[in-house]
Design a protein around this motif. Sequence first.
Motif, PDB file in Angstrom:
ATOM      1  N   ILE A  56       0.836  -1.202   0.000  1.00  9.00           N
ATOM      2  CA  ILE A  56       0.000   0.000   0.000  1.00  9.00           C
ATOM      3  C   ILE A  56       0.872   1.252   0.000  1.00  9.00           C
ATOM      4  O   ILE A  56       0.620   2.198  -0.754  1.00  9.00           O
ATOM      5  CB  ILE A  56      -0.968   0.015   1.206  1.00  9.00           C
ATOM      6  N   GLU A  57       1.915   1.267   0.828  1.00  8.77           N
ATOM      7  CA  GLU A  57       2.822   2.412   0.857  1.00  8.77           C
ATOM      8  C   GLU A  57       3.503   2.606  -0.496  1.00  8.77           C
ATOM      9  O   GLU A  57       3.655   3.734  -0.964  1.00  8.77           O
ATOM     10  CB  GLU A  57       3.898   2.211   1.931  1.00  8.77           C
ATOM     11  N   PHE A  58       3.902   1.491  -1.117  1.00 13.26           N
ATOM     12  CA  PHE A  58       4.550   1.551  -2.426  1.00 13.26           C
ATOM     13  C   PHE A  58       3.630   2.191  -3.461  1.00 13.26           C
ATOM     14  O   PHE A  58       4.046   3.081  -4.211  1.00 13.26           O
ATOM     15  CB  PHE A  58       4.972   0.150  -2.870  1.00 13.26           C
ATOM     16  N   VAL A  59       2.389   1.775  -3.496  1.00  9.86           N
ATOM     17  CA  VAL A  59       1.434   2.333  -4.457  1.00  9.86           C
ATOM     18  C   VAL A  59       1.215   3.820  -4.173  1.00  9.86           C
ATOM     19  O   VAL A  59       1.218   4.646  -5.100  1.00  9.86           O
ATOM     20  CB  VAL A  59       0.101   1.550  -4.447  1.00  9.86           C
ATOM     21  N   ARG A  60       1.054   4.197  -2.922  1.00 13.47           N
ATOM     22  CA  ARG A  60       0.871   5.616  -2.575  1.00 13.47           C
ATOM     23  C   ARG A  60       2.094   6.440  -2.959  1.00 13.47           C
ATOM     24  O   ARG A  60       1.970   7.573  -3.434  1.00 13.47           O
ATOM     25  CB  ARG A  60       0.578   5.758  -1.084  1.00 13.47           C
ATOM     26  N   TYR A  61       3.274   5.878  -2.736  1.00 13.45           N
ATOM     27  CA  TYR A  61       4.538   6.529  -3.095  1.00 13.45           C
ATOM     28  C   TYR A  61       4.561   6.784  -4.601  1.00 13.45           C
ATOM     29  O   TYR A  61       4.888   7.880  -5.053  1.00 13.45           O
ATOM     30  CB  TYR A  61       5.675   5.590  -2.700  1.00 13.45           C
ATOM     31  N   CYS A  62       4.195   5.772  -5.384  1.00  9.85           N
ATOM     32  CA  CYS A  62       4.164   5.900  -6.845  1.00  9.85           C
ATOM     33  C   CYS A  62       3.139   6.936  -7.294  1.00  9.85           C
ATOM     34  O   CYS A  62       3.416   7.735  -8.197  1.00  9.85           O
ATOM     35  CB  CYS A  62       3.875   4.552  -7.502  1.00  9.85           C
ATOM     36  N   ILE A  63       1.983   6.947  -6.670  1.00  7.67           N
ATOM     37  CA  ILE A  63       0.954   7.931  -7.009  1.00  7.67           C
ATOM     38  C   ILE A  63       1.475   9.343  -6.737  1.00  7.67           C
ATOM     39  O   ILE A  63       1.307  10.238  -7.559  1.00  7.67           O
ATOM     40  CB  ILE A  63      -0.355   7.656  -6.244  1.00  7.67           C
ATOM     41  N   ALA A  64       2.139   9.522  -5.607  1.00 11.09           N
ATOM     42  CA  ALA A  64       2.693  10.835  -5.261  1.00 11.09           C
ATOM     43  C   ALA A  64       3.742  11.276  -6.278  1.00 11.09           C
ATOM     44  O   ALA A  64       3.878  12.472  -6.559  1.00 11.09           O
ATOM     45  CB  ALA A  64       3.302  10.793  -3.863  1.00 11.09           C
ATOM     46  N   LEU A  65       4.454  10.318  -6.853  1.00  5.80           N
ATOM     47  CA  LEU A  65       5.475  10.624  -7.860  1.00  5.80           C
ATOM     48  C   LEU A  65       4.921  10.644  -9.285  1.00  5.80           C
ATOM     49  O   LEU A  65       5.670  10.893 -10.229  1.00  5.80           O
ATOM     50  CB  LEU A  65       6.606   9.587  -7.780  1.00  5.80           C
TER      51      LEU A  65
END
Length: 79
Positions: A56-65
């Motif tokens: 979940i953190e990985f996906v959120r990180y990617c969305i933020a980028l």
Amino acid sequence: MMGKTVSSEENAKLTKWLKSKRQEKGHTMRSLAQVLGTPHSFIGKIENQERRLDVIEFVRYCIALEADPHEALSLLKAD
């Protein structure tokens, strides 16, 4: 038995990719942390491989980028 994933070759590839995407977007650790709503030390720990991201953190990180998570995952699958 698998070793700790935080120091794995795969995690190194992933964190290198995340850092390059952050830099491409012109984010500092502080500015990305602000977008994510986390302390800047969170970004530093990820990029220095002191902490790993859950899915979940990985996906959120990617969305933020504004980065495609599939691109990063394909790097891990390539070997």
